[in-house]
Design a protein around this motif. Structure first.
Motif, PDB file in Angstrom:
ATOM      1  N   ILE A 164      -8.116  -5.123  -2.347  1.00 45.78           N
ATOM      2  CA  ILE A 164      -6.882  -4.436  -2.370  1.00 45.78           C
ATOM      3  C   ILE A 164      -7.064  -3.364  -3.453  1.00 45.78           C
ATOM      4  O   ILE A 164      -7.598  -3.416  -4.348  1.00 45.78           O
ATOM      5  CB  ILE A 164      -5.460  -5.428  -2.676  1.00 45.78           C
ATOM      6  N   VAL A 165      -6.576  -2.111  -2.916  1.00 40.95           N
ATOM      7  CA  VAL A 165      -6.674  -0.762  -3.603  1.00 40.95           C
ATOM      8  C   VAL A 165      -5.696  -0.066  -3.814  1.00 40.95           C
ATOM      9  O   VAL A 165      -4.574  -0.208  -2.848  1.00 40.95           O
ATOM     10  CB  VAL A 165      -7.929   0.073  -3.237  1.00 40.95           C
ATOM     11  N   PRO A 166      -5.327   1.006  -4.481  1.00 38.68           N
ATOM     12  CA  PRO A 166      -4.316   1.580  -4.687  1.00 38.68           C
ATOM     13  C   PRO A 166      -3.867   2.529  -3.724  1.00 38.68           C
ATOM     14  O   PRO A 166      -5.052   2.750  -2.755  1.00 38.68           O
ATOM     15  CB  PRO A 166      -4.532   2.498  -6.000  1.00 38.68           C
ATOM     16  N   PRO A 167      -2.633   3.101  -3.382  1.00 43.97           N
ATOM     17  CA  PRO A 167      -2.397   3.737  -2.130  1.00 43.97           C
ATOM     18  C   PRO A 167      -3.264   4.972  -2.340  1.00 43.97           C
ATOM     19  O   PRO A 167      -3.303   5.371  -3.614  1.00 43.97           O
ATOM     20  CB  PRO A 167      -1.013   4.194  -2.394  1.00 43.97           C
ATOM     21  N   GLY A 168      -3.855   5.592  -1.479  1.00 45.03           N
ATOM     22  CA  GLY A 168      -4.533   6.905  -1.532  1.00 45.03           C
ATOM     23  C   GLY A 168      -6.013   6.691  -1.719  1.00 45.03           C
ATOM     24  O   GLY A 168      -6.770   7.747  -2.143  1.00 45.03           O
ATOM     25  N   HIS A 169      -6.355   5.527  -1.947  1.00 39.09           N
ATOM     26  CA  HIS A 169      -7.778   5.359  -2.585  1.00 39.09           C
ATOM     27  C   HIS A 169      -8.793   5.700  -1.533  1.00 39.09           C
ATOM     28  O   HIS A 169      -8.338   5.458  -0.220  1.00 39.09           O
ATOM     29  CB  HIS A 169      -8.038   3.785  -3.143  1.00 39.09           C
ATOM     30  N   ARG A 170      -9.995   6.017  -1.939  1.00 40.56           N
ATOM     31  CA  ARG A 170     -10.918   6.621  -0.844  1.00 40.56           C
ATOM     32  C   ARG A 170     -11.369   5.517   0.264  1.00 40.56           C
ATOM     33  O   ARG A 170     -11.914   5.894   1.310  1.00 40.56           O
ATOM     34  CB  ARG A 170     -12.286   7.007  -1.744  1.00 40.56           C
ATOM     35  N   LEU A 171     -11.002   4.251  -0.198  1.00 43.00           N
ATOM     36  CA  LEU A 171     -11.482   3.263   0.701  1.00 43.00           C
ATOM     37  C   LEU A 171     -10.118   2.787   1.563  1.00 43.00           C
ATOM     38  O   LEU A 171     -10.178   1.592   2.390  1.00 43.00           O
ATOM     39  CB  LEU A 171     -12.083   1.898  -0.107  1.00 43.00           C
ATOM     40  N   ALA A 172      -9.046   3.109   1.292  1.00 38.89           N
ATOM     41  CA  ALA A 172      -7.758   2.741   1.939  1.00 38.89           C
ATOM     42  C   ALA A 172      -7.957   2.689   3.318  1.00 38.89           C
ATOM     43  O   ALA A 172      -7.260   1.636   3.905  1.00 38.89           O
ATOM     44  CB  ALA A 172      -6.538   3.311   1.356  1.00 38.89           C
ATOM     45  N   ALA A 173      -8.513   3.560   3.999  1.00 37.50           N
ATOM     46  CA  ALA A 173      -8.248   3.681   5.391  1.00 37.50           C
ATOM     47  C   ALA A 173      -9.713   2.880   6.198  1.00 37.50           C
ATOM     48  O   ALA A 173      -9.784   2.860   7.369  1.00 37.50           O
ATOM     49  CB  ALA A 173      -8.445   5.137   5.791  1.00 37.50           C
ATOM     50  N   ALA A 222      -0.077 -12.397  -8.939  1.00 38.53           N
ATOM     51  CA  ALA A 222       0.872 -11.323  -8.719  1.00 38.53           C
ATOM     52  C   ALA A 222       0.947 -10.174  -9.739  1.00 38.53           C
ATOM     53  O   ALA A 222       1.087  -9.110  -9.345  1.00 38.53           O
ATOM     54  CB  ALA A 222       2.372 -12.113  -8.929  1.00 38.53           C
ATOM     55  N   ALA A 223       0.407 -10.525 -11.091  1.00 40.68           N
ATOM     56  CA  ALA A 223       0.365  -9.504 -12.057  1.00 40.68           C
ATOM     57  C   ALA A 223      -0.960  -8.503 -11.511  1.00 40.68           C
ATOM     58  O   ALA A 223      -0.648  -7.341 -11.711  1.00 40.68           O
ATOM     59  CB  ALA A 223       0.060  -9.930 -13.298  1.00 40.68           C
ATOM     60  N   ILE A 224      -2.060  -9.014 -11.140  1.00 46.08           N
ATOM     61  CA  ILE A 224      -3.099  -8.379 -10.803  1.00 46.08           C
ATOM     62  C   ILE A 224      -2.479  -7.456  -9.571  1.00 46.08           C
ATOM     63  O   ILE A 224      -2.997  -6.138  -9.265  1.00 46.08           O
ATOM     64  CB  ILE A 224      -4.349  -8.981 -10.381  1.00 46.08           C
ATOM     65  N   VAL A 225      -1.972  -7.886  -8.618  1.00 46.13           N
ATOM     66  CA  VAL A 225      -1.684  -6.913  -7.524  1.00 46.13           C
ATOM     67  C   VAL A 225      -0.600  -6.026  -8.073  1.00 46.13           C
ATOM     68  O   VAL A 225      -0.763  -4.590  -7.647  1.00 46.13           O
ATOM     69  CB  VAL A 225      -0.742  -7.860  -6.303  1.00 46.13           C
ATOM     70  N   ARG A 226       0.382  -6.232  -8.948  1.00 50.05           N
ATOM     71  CA  ARG A 226       1.115  -4.996  -9.366  1.00 50.05           C
ATOM     72  C   ARG A 226       0.309  -4.187 -10.188  1.00 50.05           C
ATOM     73  O   ARG A 226       0.567  -2.698 -10.014  1.00 50.05           O
ATOM     74  CB  ARG A 226       2.265  -5.521 -10.241  1.00 50.05           C
ATOM     75  N   ARG A 239      -5.915 -13.111   1.755  1.00 44.73           N
ATOM     76  CA  ARG A 239      -4.652 -12.131   2.636  1.00 44.73           C
ATOM     77  C   ARG A 239      -3.533 -13.042   2.322  1.00 44.73           C
ATOM     78  O   ARG A 239      -2.571 -12.401   2.499  1.00 44.73           O
ATOM     79  CB  ARG A 239      -5.307 -12.187   3.937  1.00 44.73           C
ATOM     80  N   MET A 240      -3.429 -14.345   1.976  1.00 41.84           N
ATOM     81  CA  MET A 240      -2.216 -14.907   2.162  1.00 41.84           C
ATOM     82  C   MET A 240      -1.408 -15.056   0.736  1.00 41.84           C
ATOM     83  O   MET A 240      -0.226 -15.585   0.551  1.00 41.84           O
ATOM     84  CB  MET A 240      -2.672 -16.467   2.572  1.00 41.84           C
ATOM     85  N   VAL A 241      -1.980 -14.271  -0.165  1.00 43.77           N
ATOM     86  CA  VAL A 241      -1.227 -14.344  -1.635  1.00 43.77           C
ATOM     87  C   VAL A 241      -0.027 -13.712  -1.270  1.00 43.77           C
ATOM     88  O   VAL A 241       0.341 -12.611  -0.846  1.00 43.77           O
ATOM     89  CB  VAL A 241      -2.001 -13.507  -2.566  1.00 43.77           C
ATOM     90  N   PRO A 242       1.410 -14.315  -1.782  1.00 42.10           N
ATOM     91  CA  PRO A 242       2.634 -14.045  -1.266  1.00 42.10           C
ATOM     92  C   PRO A 242       2.918 -12.636  -1.870  1.00 42.10           C
ATOM     93  O   PRO A 242       3.602 -11.818  -1.347  1.00 42.10           O
ATOM     94  CB  PRO A 242       3.651 -15.244  -1.796  1.00 42.10           C
ATOM     95  N   ALA A 243       2.409 -12.360  -3.260  1.00 41.54           N
ATOM     96  CA  ALA A 243       2.721 -10.985  -3.806  1.00 41.54           C
ATOM     97  C   ALA A 243       2.252  -9.755  -2.927  1.00 41.54           C
ATOM     98  O   ALA A 243       2.655  -8.528  -3.126  1.00 41.54           O
ATOM     99  CB  ALA A 243       2.042 -10.761  -5.001  1.00 41.54           C
ATOM    100  N   LEU A 244       1.421  -9.941  -1.845  1.00 39.40           N
ATOM    101  CA  LEU A 244       0.710  -8.843  -1.038  1.00 39.40           C
ATOM    102  C   LEU A 244       1.897  -8.561  -0.034  1.00 39.40           C
ATOM    103  O   LEU A 244       1.722  -7.160   0.610  1.00 39.40           O
ATOM    104  CB  LEU A 244      -0.433  -9.228  -0.155  1.00 39.40           C
ATOM    105  N   ALA A 247       3.716  -5.506  -1.619  1.00 35.08           N
ATOM    106  CA  ALA A 247       2.984  -4.641  -2.594  1.00 35.08           C
ATOM    107  C   ALA A 247       2.691  -3.223  -1.801  1.00 35.08           C
ATOM    108  O   ALA A 247       2.331  -3.036  -0.625  1.00 35.08           O
ATOM    109  CB  ALA A 247       1.802  -5.489  -3.074  1.00 35.08           C
ATOM    110  N   ARG A 248       2.922  -2.217  -2.647  1.00 39.85           N
ATOM    111  CA  ARG A 248       2.174  -0.963  -2.278  1.00 39.85           C
ATOM    112  C   ARG A 248       0.753  -0.878  -2.646  1.00 39.85           C
ATOM    113  O   ARG A 248       0.351   0.064  -3.560  1.00 39.85           O
ATOM    114  CB  ARG A 248       3.192   0.239  -3.064  1.00 39.85           C
ATOM    115  N   VAL A 249      -0.038  -1.458  -1.637  1.00 37.87           N
ATOM    116  CA  VAL A 249      -1.403  -1.325  -1.920  1.00 37.87           C
ATOM    117  C   VAL A 249      -1.888  -1.259  -0.601  1.00 37.87           C
ATOM    118  O   VAL A 249      -1.391  -1.485   0.340  1.00 37.87           O
ATOM    119  CB  VAL A 249      -1.945  -2.544  -2.750  1.00 37.87           C
ATOM    120  N   ALA A 250      -3.219  -0.855  -0.390  1.00 39.34           N
ATOM    121  CA  ALA A 250      -3.876  -0.853   0.981  1.00 39.34           C
ATOM    122  C   ALA A 250      -4.785  -2.118   0.869  1.00 39.34           C
ATOM    123  O   ALA A 250      -5.694  -2.430  -0.115  1.00 39.34           O
ATOM    124  CB  ALA A 250      -4.770   0.324   0.925  1.00 39.34           C
ATOM    125  N   MET A 251      -4.890  -2.869   1.980  1.00 33.28           N
ATOM    126  CA  MET A 251      -5.566  -3.959   1.957  1.00 33.28           C
ATOM    127  C   MET A 251      -6.690  -3.836   2.947  1.00 33.28           C
ATOM    128  O   MET A 251      -6.441  -3.478   4.101  1.00 33.28           O
ATOM    129  CB  MET A 251      -4.955  -5.292   2.585  1.00 33.28           C
TER     130      MET A 251
END
Length: 289
Positions: A164-173, A222-226, A239-244, A247-251
């Motif tokens: 999982i990476v922040p939105p707009g990260h170089r690996l997001a796509a 959950a804190a790590i995801v945030r 993938r099954m972590v409920p916090a995802l 979440a505004r992250v790219a998986m």
């Protein structure tokens, strides 16, 4: 007998009392009553650290079987009397307790209404210990463990891991990512020894160009995801972590060694219709990845 087993496993009256939700004086009185009934001391209290006597060690060898027979006898009597409501004690780490066990409990309620399922959330090491000492009938966790005296274990699924990476990260796509793609990334991890930390370490086991960079540590997935949302680093989680879910992250699916993690069920080895029903419910529930 269950109190004796807990004291024998922990060798600490106060810790045993905490785990079974009793006062220390109540635990002490129960052990003293058992010793008086048997006519021998079960614990050596002469040193700073509590220790089992030979008599206590001998009783511990029988304790699990005695407890198992008592539970079976109770269930049989209730069944004969037409009021066969039983309680199945099932444990799970937090992710599985939130993402998988509710469906299992619902399935059990639909197919075996005579079995009440009580769910306990704990760390993996605690779950293993509580299945072994009889506090839990079964437990779900990530990883595997060998069969032990009185405990069986089987893999029921393999959960995929995600970078999982922040939105707009170089690996997001990316369609997938491996450790060669994240050579200069900073990672957020859980504490050493934690099941999620072991997943992270397994994902980088075959890396030959140095250790991954650790940017921060938290006991909460959950804190790590945030924190990933806020651009503080990347993480590798199931993938099954409920916090995802929101979440505004790219998986990005993780590839290569350690791309999945075993999801296992440990259970008391003694024959039990309730454990059989649990196995059936687990097999019938579709894993939501």
């Amino acid at each position: 007998m269950k109190t004796f087993v807990r004291v024998a496993r922990t060798l600490n009256f106060s810790e045993a009392a905490r785990q079974i939700h009793r006062t220390q004086s109540s635990v002490t009185e129960q052990i003293q009553a058992l010793e008086a009934d048997l006519g021998v001391p079960l614990f050596d209290r002469s040193n700073r650290r509590l220790a089992l006597t030979d008599g206590g060690a001998c009783l511990l060898d029988y304790a699990d079987r005695l407890i198992g027979l008592a539970d079976e006898a109770r269930a049989a009597v209730l069944a004969a009397a037409g009021s066969a409501c039983r309680t199945l004690e099932v444990g799970g780490i937090e992710t599985l307790a939130a993402a998988f066990l509710p469906d299992v409990v619902a399935r059990m309620a639909a197919t075996h209404p005579d079995i009440a399922v009580r769910v306990t959330v704990a760390q993996t090491s605690t779950l293993h210990a509580q299945v072994k000492d009889g506090t839990l009938d079964a437990a779900l966790f990530f990883g595997t463990r060998p069969h032990d005296d009185g405990v069986r274990c089987g893999v029921i699924a393999h959960a995929p891991l995600m970078l999982i990476v922040p939105p707009g990260h170089r690996l997001a796509a990316r369609a997938s990512a491996g450790h060669d793609d994240v050579a200069h990334e900073r990672f957020l991890v859980t504490a050493p020894g934690c099941a999620y930390r072991r997943m992270f370490e397994a994902a980088f086991r075959s890396r030959v160009d140095g250790e991954p960079v650790i940017a921060g540590q938290s006991d909460s997935v959950a804190a790590i995801v945030r924190m990933v949302e806020r651009g503080l680093g990347c993480a590798i989680v199931p993938r099954m972590v409920p916090a995802l879910a929101d979440a505004r992250v790219a998986m990005v699916p993780w590839r290569g060694e350690g791309a999945t993690v075993p999801l296992s069920l440990a259970w008391r080895a003694r024959a039990s219709s309730a454990i059989t029903a649990l196995h059936e419910a687990v097999a019938a529930v579709e894993m939501q990845y």
